[in-house]
Scaffold this motif. Sequence first.
Motif: not given
Length: 319
Positions: A230, A250, A246-247, A255-257, A253
Amino acid sequence: MALPDVLKNLELPVIGAPLFIVSGPELVIAQCKAGIVGSFPALNARPAEELEKWIVRIKLELEAYQKDNPDKKVAPFAVNQICHKSNNRLEHDMEICVKHKVPIVITSLQASPMVYEAVHSYGGTVLHDVINIRHTKKALSIGADGIIAVCAGAGGHAGQLSPFALVPEIRQFHEGPLLCSGSISTGGGVLAAQAMGADLAYLGTRFIATKEANASEAYKQAIVASAGEDIVYSSLFTGVHGNYLKSSIEAAGMDPDNLPEADKSAMNFGSGGNTDAKAWKDIWGSGQGVGSIHSAPAVQEVVDQLKREYEVAKSQLVS
């Protein structure tokens, strides 16, 4: 080269890493009382006048505790200085550190002859954090006493080299104090750092999830609920690559990717509050060792658990 006296009388070979916003007097005092070095970034004390108040409070409380508990190993504390050109508080903050003879000063981002000379003027110890060999040799050539190898998986600003690569390479030319940082959340991890050649382990993320940490309950619970997968490595939030939950990305707002890269010129550590504090309040730093963190107790309980795990790991190796 033996460790300096300031790093010898510890309950466990651990320094609590300075955590931006999260590390305050309460966390540092609890860590030192538990027998490990507690530290905080000077820039956490805002406005600048607060820094002296923090240092005086820490010193007085630790002195009183040691007097009341003469048999306890009360650890020294450390102040972290960001030696970046945008930190227009550095000279002021170092004057305060010299005035109060802060026992350990941790320098980050750049090696600073001014800081090293100031700390050495009263017999203090300088530890400099690095992510590669070039930075290590530069800091040592300027006068750093010890090195903190910030390896892959460390929370916040971190490098990409494995500790199995960086620590032994540094040991080839540096006999002084050497710390290992990166995904260490257990007593077994502390012992592993020593087995690789480090003198002490450098733990940050584990102390975010403690009662004394200046972190929101949501942040603490996110640490407890997360695992290594994560964690996102990105330069977007400060201009320097670091590891984040990561949370929280997100929740902001994004996109972690698919995060864009940021330029190092984006770094700003000015004293007027013009740093984008929102990035650090809403985007939560974390190391990859979160998968071993399952609760948010008091610091003393964390250190007690680390000590038990450390002893168990040692007994398992020799059995």
